[in-house]
Design an enzyme around this catalytic site. Structure first.
Site, mmCIF file in Angstrom:
data_model
loop_
_atom_site.group_PDB
_atom_site.id
_atom_site.type_symbol
_atom_site.label_atom_id
_atom_site.label_comp_id
_atom_site.label_asym_id
_atom_site.label_seq_id
_atom_site.Cartn_x
_atom_site.Cartn_y
_atom_site.Cartn_z
ATOM 1 N N LYS A 71 -4.170 32.310 -24.125
ATOM 2 C CA LYS A 71 -3.708 33.554 -24.756
ATOM 3 C C LYS A 71 -4.955 34.233 -25.321
ATOM 4 O O LYS A 71 -5.078 34.510 -26.517
ATOM 5 C CB LYS A 71 -2.671 33.201 -25.844
ATOM 6 C CG LYS A 71 -1.937 34.379 -26.418
ATOM 7 C CD LYS A 71 -0.939 35.009 -25.453
ATOM 8 C CE LYS A 71 -0.286 36.218 -26.072
ATOM 9 N NZ LYS A 71 0.437 37.061 -25.107
ATOM 10 N N ASP A 124 2.262 33.850 -21.601
ATOM 11 C CA ASP A 124 3.564 34.515 -21.424
ATOM 12 C C ASP A 124 3.767 34.906 -19.962
ATOM 13 O O ASP A 124 4.847 34.720 -19.391
ATOM 14 C CB ASP A 124 3.702 35.725 -22.369
ATOM 15 C CG ASP A 124 2.425 36.553 -22.489
ATOM 16 O OD1 ASP A 124 1.377 36.120 -21.970
ATOM 17 O OD2 ASP A 124 2.481 37.635 -23.093
ATOM 18 N N TYR A 161 -0.645 20.832 -32.614
ATOM 19 C CA TYR A 161 0.136 19.644 -33.001
ATOM 20 C C TYR A 161 -0.683 18.694 -33.875
ATOM 21 O O TYR A 161 -0.148 17.788 -34.495
ATOM 22 C CB TYR A 161 0.646 18.884 -31.769
ATOM 23 C CG TYR A 161 1.640 19.649 -30.919
ATOM 24 C CD1 TYR A 161 2.261 20.805 -31.392
ATOM 25 C CD2 TYR A 161 1.961 19.228 -29.640
ATOM 26 C CE1 TYR A 161 3.163 21.509 -30.614
ATOM 27 C CE2 TYR A 161 2.876 19.926 -28.856
ATOM 28 C CZ TYR A 161 3.458 21.075 -29.348
ATOM 29 O OH TYR A 161 4.348 21.775 -28.571
ATOM 30 N N ASP A 174 2.901 21.723 -23.133
ATOM 31 C CA ASP A 174 4.190 21.103 -23.458
ATOM 32 C C ASP A 174 5.319 21.976 -22.909
ATOM 33 O O ASP A 174 6.234 21.506 -22.204
ATOM 34 C CB ASP A 174 4.282 20.992 -24.994
ATOM 35 C CG ASP A 174 5.455 20.139 -25.457
ATOM 36 O OD1 ASP A 174 6.115 19.529 -24.598
ATOM 37 O OD2 ASP A 174 5.705 20.103 -26.668
ATOM 38 N N ASP A 217 7.513 21.393 -19.128
ATOM 39 C CA ASP A 217 8.971 21.240 -19.123
ATOM 40 C C ASP A 217 9.615 22.297 -18.238
ATOM 41 O O ASP A 217 10.547 22.006 -17.494
ATOM 42 C CB ASP A 217 9.535 21.353 -20.548
ATOM 43 C CG ASP A 217 9.762 19.985 -21.166
ATOM 44 O OD1 ASP A 217 9.083 19.028 -20.735
ATOM 45 O OD2 ASP A 217 10.611 19.872 -22.079
#
Ligand code: NAD
Length: 352
Positions: free
Chosen positions: A187, A219, A142, A243, A247
Site C-alpha cells: 500500500k 486493495d 501483528y 493473511d 484466505d
C-alpha cells in the site's frame, strides 16, 4: 536420504489426517529408498489436557531438533473458554516464533477435477488455478507496539530492511522455479512500510534478472484475485495483507480440505500443515479429507529436503486418484465414488 520428522497431530481431525499423510510418506520412502523416521509430540488442546500448557517445552525442543515438522491442527470447543494465553492456538504462534518461521507459503490450487467447487465462473478460472502466496509471518502489525485505553487504541506496523529482504528473496527464488513472474503487493501510496518494501523489492530484483516483477496496491490485488486470478503466479506481501489475501485465494479454489501450507526459516527447515482447522464436527468419523496434509508432505519434500521428483510423485498420485473419481465427503459430487479418510490415504499411497 535420512531425515527425522517431528509429528504434531494436535486435536480434532489432526490424528486422522496425519495417519494418512504418514502412510504416504512411508510409501515415498519405500519407492525412492529414503529413510524417514518420526517422533510424536503434543501441542494444542491435547497438551493442555496432559500438561496444563498448549506448547510444552519438550514439543518445541523436539521440533527444533528435527529436520522438519508435520502438524495436523489444534483447537476445539472443549478449550474455547480458556483465557487467551492458554488457548490451543497459542501453540501455533509459539512454534512459529520459537523456530523463527518468517516465510509462509500458501499455494491456492484449483484442480481441474474439482472445477465445480470453485465459486467463480468457468470463463474466469479456465482449466484451473495454481498460484502461490508468499506471506511474511513474524513482523508487521501483528507484532508491533500496541496499546489501548478507554477512548483510543493503536497497533503499529513496522518493518526493517532485513525483515523485508529475507522474505522477498524467498519469493524471488520460488518465482524463479515456477513461471518467473512475481507480484509484490503493498500500500505504497499511503504506508511508509510499503514504500520501504517497494524499494527493497526493486533492489533485490537486480539479483534475479530472469524474474518479471509487478507491483499492486493491496486493495486492487484483492479485487484482481476474484476478477482475473489467472494473471497471478507468485504473490509476495507483508503479514496482514498476506493473511487476508491467502484466505481469499484459498476460498476461490472452494476446497478447504485440499490446500497445504509451509512455514519456513532462512535455511531449509520448515513446518508443514494443512490450511484448515481441527474440524471437531467430523473428528474420528473417517470423514476428513487427508489430501491437504498429504500435499503438505509433498511441500516438505520439495522445500526442506530438495526432493522435487518425490514431491511431484505425491502430487501426481493425488491427481490420479481424483481422475479415477474417488472423493471424500467434502469434495463429493454426484456420480463420484465416495471414500473415507483412511481409504483416500491408502489409494494415494498405492497410486505412488
Ligand atoms: P475448520 O477448518 O476446522 O472447519 C471449517 C469447516 O470445514 C468445518 O465444517 C469442517 O468440518 C470442514 N473441514 C475442515 N477441514 C476439513 C477436512 N480436512 N476435510 C473435510 N472437511 C473439513 O475451522 P473452524 O471450524 O473455524 O475451527 C475449528 C477449530 O480449529 C477451532 O478450534 C479453531 O480455532 C481451530 N483452527 C486451527 C487451525 C490450525 O491448527 N492451523 C486453523 C484454523 C482453525
Amino acid at each position: 536420504m535420512k531425515k527425522h520428522i517431528a509429528v504434531v497431530s494436535g486435536d480434532g481431525i489432526g490424528p486422522d489426517i496425519i495417519r494418512e499423510a504418514l502412510k504416504v510418506l512411508s510409501a515415498v520412502g519405500a519407492k525412492f529408498a529414503h529413510t524417514f523416521t518420526t517422533s510424536e509430540y503434543e501441542a494444542g488442546g491435547i497438551a493442555l489436557d496432559h500438561t496444563g500448557i498448549p506448547l510444552p517445552e519438550e514439543t518445541l525442543k523436539g521440533c527444533q531438533e528435527s529436520d522438519s515438522v508435520l502438524l495436523g491442527a489444534v483447537g476445539g470447543p472443549k478449550w474455547d473458554t480458556l483465557p487467551s494465553h492458554l488457548r490451543p492456538e497459542k501453540a501455533l504462534l509459539g512454534l512459529r516464533g520459537g523456530m523463527g518461521l518468517f516465510c509462509n507459503l500458501r499455494p491456492a490450487i484449483l484442480y481441474k477435477q474439482l472445477a465445480d467447487a470453485c465459486p467463480l465462473k468457468k470463463e474466469i478460472v479456465g482449466e484451473g488455478l495454481d498460484l502461490m502466496v508468499v506471506r511474511e509471518l513474524t513482523g508487521g502489525i501483528y507484532f508491533g507496539e500496541r496499546g489501548r485505553d478507554e477512548n483510543s487504541a493503536y497497533d503499529t506496523m513496522a518493518y526493517t530492511v532485513g525483515e523485508i529482504e529475507r522474505i522477498v528473496r524467498k519469493a524471488f527464488e520460488i518465482a524463479q522455479k515456477r513461471s518467473g513472474r512475481l507480484c509484490s503487493v503493498d500500500k505504497a501510496n499511503i504506508l511508509n512500510t510499503s514504500q520501504l518494501w517497494r524499494e527493497v523489492v526493486g533492489r533485490v530484483q537486480g539479483d534475479y534478472p530472469n524474474v518479471q516483477v509487478s507491483h499492486l496496491y493491496v486493495d486492487n490485488a484483492a479485487m484482481q484475485l476474484v476478477r482475473n486470478p489467472r494473471q497471478f503466479d507468485v504473490i509476495v506481501t507483508e503479514n496482514m495483507f498476506g493473511d487476508i489475501l491467502s484466505d481469499e485465494a484459498s476460498q476461490i479454489t472452494g476446497s478447504i480440505g485440499m490446500l497445504p501450507s509451509a512455514s519456513l526459516r532462512e535455511d531449509s527447515f520448515g513446518m508443514y500443515e494443512p490450511i484448515h482447522g481441527s474440524a471437531p464436527d467430523i473428528a474420528g468419523k473417517d470423514l476428513a479429507n487427508p489430501i491437504a496434509t498429504i500435499l503438505s508432505v509433498a511441500m516438505m519434500l520439495r522445500y526442506s529436503f530438495g526432493l522435487a521428483t518425490e514431491a511431484d510423485a505425491i502430487e501426481s498420485a493425488v491427481s490420479k486418484v481424483l481422475d479415477k473419481g474417488y472423493r471424500t465427503a467434502d469434495i463429493y459430487t454426484e456420480g463420484m465414488k465416495k471414500v473415507g479418510t483412511s481409504e483416500m490415504g491408502s489409494l494415494i499411497a498405492q497410486s505412488l
